[in-house]
Design a protein around this motif. Structure first.
Motif, PDB file in Angstrom:
ATOM      1  N   VAL B 416       3.305   6.766   2.900  1.00  0.00           N
ATOM      2  CA  VAL B 416       2.493   6.191   3.968  1.00  0.00           C
ATOM      3  C   VAL B 416       2.517   4.663   3.909  1.00  0.00           C
ATOM      4  O   VAL B 416       2.767   4.001   4.913  1.00  0.00           O
ATOM      5  CB  VAL B 416       1.029   6.684   3.877  1.00  0.00           C
ATOM      6  CG1 VAL B 416       0.179   6.033   4.959  1.00  0.00           C
ATOM      7  CG2 VAL B 416       0.967   8.194   3.961  1.00  0.00           C
ATOM      8  N   THR B 417       2.279   4.113   2.738  1.00  0.00           N
ATOM      9  CA  THR B 417       1.977   2.674   2.662  1.00  0.00           C
ATOM     10  C   THR B 417       3.204   1.774   2.558  1.00  0.00           C
ATOM     11  O   THR B 417       3.103   0.578   2.805  1.00  0.00           O
ATOM     12  CB  THR B 417       1.077   2.383   1.447  1.00  0.00           C
ATOM     13  OG1 THR B 417       1.710   2.898   0.275  1.00  0.00           O
ATOM     14  CG2 THR B 417      -0.284   3.023   1.613  1.00  0.00           C
ATOM     15  N   TRP B 418       4.370   2.354   2.207  1.00  0.00           N
ATOM     16  CA  TRP B 418       5.547   1.519   2.012  1.00  0.00           C
ATOM     17  C   TRP B 418       5.901   0.711   3.264  1.00  0.00           C
ATOM     18  O   TRP B 418       6.029  -0.504   3.216  1.00  0.00           O
ATOM     19  CB  TRP B 418       6.733   2.400   1.580  1.00  0.00           C
ATOM     20  CG  TRP B 418       8.021   1.646   1.506  1.00  0.00           C
ATOM     21  CD1 TRP B 418       8.395   0.763   0.545  1.00  0.00           C
ATOM     22  CD2 TRP B 418       9.098   1.692   2.448  1.00  0.00           C
ATOM     23  NE1 TRP B 418       9.635   0.264   0.819  1.00  0.00           N
ATOM     24  CE2 TRP B 418      10.091   0.820   1.984  1.00  0.00           C
ATOM     25  CE3 TRP B 418       9.316   2.399   3.649  1.00  0.00           C
ATOM     26  CZ2 TRP B 418      11.292   0.605   2.670  1.00  0.00           C
ATOM     27  CZ3 TRP B 418      10.503   2.192   4.330  1.00  0.00           C
ATOM     28  CH2 TRP B 418      11.485   1.309   3.847  1.00  0.00           C
ATOM     29  N   LEU B 419       5.994   1.404   4.401  1.00  0.00           N
ATOM     30  CA  LEU B 419       6.422   0.724   5.623  1.00  0.00           C
ATOM     31  C   LEU B 419       5.409  -0.327   6.109  1.00  0.00           C
ATOM     32  O   LEU B 419       5.799  -1.473   6.371  1.00  0.00           O
ATOM     33  CB  LEU B 419       6.738   1.751   6.719  1.00  0.00           C
ATOM     34  CG  LEU B 419       7.543   1.258   7.920  1.00  0.00           C
ATOM     35  CD1 LEU B 419       8.860   0.643   7.499  1.00  0.00           C
ATOM     36  CD2 LEU B 419       7.807   2.405   8.897  1.00  0.00           C
ATOM     37  N   PRO B 420       4.103   0.022   6.211  1.00  0.00           N
ATOM     38  CA  PRO B 420       3.169  -1.029   6.649  1.00  0.00           C
ATOM     39  C   PRO B 420       3.094  -2.218   5.685  1.00  0.00           C
ATOM     40  O   PRO B 420       2.956  -3.364   6.132  1.00  0.00           O
ATOM     41  CB  PRO B 420       1.821  -0.303   6.737  1.00  0.00           C
ATOM     42  CG  PRO B 420       2.003   1.007   6.108  1.00  0.00           C
ATOM     43  CD  PRO B 420       3.450   1.329   6.138  1.00  0.00           C
ATOM     44  N   ASN B 421       3.204  -1.953   4.376  1.00  0.00           N
ATOM     45  CA  ASN B 421       3.174  -3.082   3.441  1.00  0.00           C
ATOM     46  C   ASN B 421       4.401  -3.962   3.595  1.00  0.00           C
ATOM     47  O   ASN B 421       4.333  -5.184   3.450  1.00  0.00           O
ATOM     48  CB  ASN B 421       3.065  -2.584   1.997  1.00  0.00           C
ATOM     49  CG  ASN B 421       1.668  -2.082   1.689  1.00  0.00           C
ATOM     50  OD1 ASN B 421       0.725  -2.360   2.433  1.00  0.00           O
ATOM     51  ND2 ASN B 421       1.530  -1.324   0.624  1.00  0.00           N
ATOM     52  N   LEU B 422       5.528  -3.315   3.900  1.00  0.00           N
ATOM     53  CA  LEU B 422       6.758  -4.063   4.124  1.00  0.00           C
ATOM     54  C   LEU B 422       6.609  -4.972   5.352  1.00  0.00           C
ATOM     55  O   LEU B 422       7.011  -6.122   5.357  1.00  0.00           O
ATOM     56  CB  LEU B 422       7.902  -3.064   4.364  1.00  0.00           C
ATOM     57  CG  LEU B 422       9.313  -3.620   4.390  1.00  0.00           C
ATOM     58  CD1 LEU B 422       9.746  -3.969   2.973  1.00  0.00           C
ATOM     59  CD2 LEU B 422      10.266  -2.595   5.003  1.00  0.00           C
TER      60      LEU B 422
END
Lengths: 167, 429
Positions: B416-422
């Motif tokens: 879940v968080t990989w893309l938004p953090n990127l």
């Protein structure tokens, strides 16, 4: 009863038109805001406050319409399991509570409206009271729609019992 | 005060008083009994509870989805999806899932997917010989993808209630949404091989090209919305307004599928739907305010920490509770009521609110296709003309792939968080 349903259908139409106008206005305001910011670097400073005020109007006017269209969310799994005879009294109690809340809401909503009329919004010279006016203005048709619905429901229940409880 | 508040709320709820009014009346009762505040404060906070610009995205995304949901546009999307994946065993079943993925990129609600697009999908599947229950099950199950892939009305509600970035939640749902599509496609494949379902005669790039050209303008909508948010060009609300205007232009002037009269109806319906959500939010804000005065959410979090539960156990409990809640109650109401309760717990267990937001929404979306209260199930059974009891039984195996995805994203938060953090950097605001 007939007079009430005639009044209500007129109210419904008026509220519907108001909501559609607000809808178009909100879409246009937000969209034009984007265009102005990117094309000309201008921002409409009052857009935020006015949109929020209109959202409150949409919420309370729409909540009235939702009574008429039976769109309000409730939890009726338990009530539907109760035998019809007892259910009648529970429904009556439920209706009284809802009406009481709406009447209290109209009164205090109006009070808050009066109190906030002297306060001005931050980005535009409009009274904050305009936002709170949505409460009594939404609650009054909600009361009328609700009474009509409750009476219709009551009448259809009475009919059912007349026919020996057959559906 | 919290005691009176919660007891009267539950009592009213059981009497089947609408949720919004149950909360509002409970507010009034609690304030009246305690005598600590004048009653005006309750109604004052109903007005201030809605001052969040992101809420405006709710009607906009509903309008965008409905404008695109006219027969002409959904057929184009479905044909393109079929050209692309129709050759795989299970043919139109996969096209059904894939079309839902594309449609998810322009619509924020699962029910819109099950209704408009679903009608076209199910008719096409019936015409080539799929049985009704299978078609209806695929349609209902794939409609759950709608609010996971951005845009998403439930995520707007979660973001507004939790005070976290809706842009991040949106982007966080992207990969989980694709995983759901893959999981459902595996299920379609399994049944297709077992039951020998029809599929496209052959795969042809020419046909893909043709259908792509016809579907190009609608497919641009998700690109505008998702691209605009990822690129930092728009806020979600702005993206929503652009999607509405773009949708109106292509549906009204390019495809001539939409009359002005119909548009007025769509806007009206969308605002009424929005009001049923925001009216609850208004009365819930007074409710949350009263609970906060008693410090109840913090006390609850302290209680949870006092029993020394490891995070993985909390996550199991969390999913079980929200799956069950989702079976019995309407999804958005649950979000509004429960987000203030669970947020301090996320903090206690060191869980990322973006991650948990997506997990929570997925839980509730599975609730949309499970009886006794499942909106997508109701709509699909009506559109497909399949008896509700039959569909309730047929849908059960289809919840398995979705629950598998739920378990995966629960325990691998990076999905879940990989893309938004990127895209946005690490902070959750």
């Amino acid at each position: 009863m007939e007079a009430l349903s005639r009044l209500n259908s007129v109210l419904f139409k008026i509220i519907k038109e108001i909501m559609i106008i607000i809808g178009f206005f909100l879409i246009a305001l937000t969209f034009i805001g984007v265009i102005l910011r990117y094309a000309f670097g201008i921002s409409i400073i009052w857009a935020y406050e006015v949109s929020m005020m209109l959202l409150v109007w949409v919420s309370f006017l729409g909540a009235a319409i939702a009574v008429q269209t039976k769109s309000h969310v409730n939890f009726d799994l338990l009530l539907s399991k109760i035998p019809e005879k007892t259910r009648k009294w529970i429904v009556l109690l439920k209706d009284i509570i809802i009406l009481a809340f709406l009447v209290i809401g109209t009164y205090y909503g109006y009070k808050v409206f009066r109190q906030t009329m002297r306060q001005s919004m931050q980005t535009i010279n409009l009274p904050v009271g305009l936002l709170y006016l949505a409460l009594p203005v939404g609650f009054i048709p909600m009361i009328l729609f609700f009474i009509e619905e409750a009476l219709t429901e009551f009448a259809s229940n009475a009919q059912k019992i007349d026919r020996g409880g057959k559906k | 005060m919290s005691g009176t508040l919660i007891v009267s709320f539950l009592a009213l709820l059981i009497l089947s008083v609408p949720i919004a009014i149950s909360m509002g009346a409970a507010d009034v009762i609690a304030v009246f009994v305690s005598g600590r505040f004048p009653l005006e404060t309750v109604f004052h906070s109903m007005g201030t509870g809605l001052s969040s610009f992101i809420l405006l995205a709710i009607p906009f995304f509903i309008i965008a989805g409905e404008v695109m949901n006219s027969g002409g546009i959904t057929t184009r999307i479905f044909d393109f999806a079929n050209a692309l994946v129709g050759r795989i065993p299970g043919g139109l079943g996969h096209a059904n899932v894939f079309a839902s993925v594309i449609f998810a990129g322009m619509s924020g609600s699962a029910v819109a997917d099950a209704g408009g697009l679903g009608a076209i999908e199910m008719k096409a599947m019936k015409d080539v010989g799929f049985d009704d229950e299978f078609s209806a099950s695929v349609t209902a199950a794939s409609s759950c993808i709608g609010p996971i892939i951005p845009p998403s009305v439930p995520m707007v509600v979660f973001g507004a209630s939790a005070g976290v970035s809706v842009g991040k939640l949106f982007i966080g749902g992207f990969i989980p949404g694709l995983l759901m599509a893959i999981a459902l496609s595996i299920m379609v494949y399994y049944y297709a091989v077992k039951r020998n379902y029809p599929r496209l005669e052959k795969f042809s790039w020419k046909y893909v090209g043709q259908t792509f050209k016809r579907a190009f303008l609608p497919i641009l909508t998700p690109v505008i919305i998702i691209g605009g948010i990822i690129g930092g060009i728009f806020t979600p609300t702005e993206a929503a307004s652009v999607a509405v205007v773009y949708g109106i232009i292509i549906a009204m002037f390019v495809y001539k599928d939409l009359s002005f009269k119909k548009l007025r109806e769509i806007i009206f319906q969308a605002l009424v739907t929005t009001s049923t959500v925001t009216f609850i939010m208004a009365t819930a804000s007074a409710f949350a305010w009263l609970l906060a005065i008693d410090g109840l959410p913090m006390k609850l979090a302290e209680f949870v920490s006092s029993i020394n539960m490891p995070a993985w156990v909390f996550l199991i409990l969390f999913n079980v509770i929200f799956l069950i809640l989702g079976m019995f109650m309407e999804a958005l109401s649950i979000l509004i009521i429960m987000v203030p309760v669970v947020m301090p717990m996320f903090q206690h267990f060191g869980l990322d609110p973006i991650h948990m937001g997506v997990v929570m929404v997925l839980n509730l979306m599975i609730g949309l296709i499970t009886p006794p209260v499942g909106m997508s199930l109701f709509v699909t059974s009506k559109v497909a003309n399949v008896k509700l009891e039959k569909l309730c039984k047929a849908i059960i195996p289809w919840t398995i792939p979705l629950i598998v995805v739920l378990i995966i994203i629960t325990y691998v938060p990076n999905i879940v968080t990989w893309l938004p953090n990127l895209v946005f950097g690490v902070s959750s605001k």
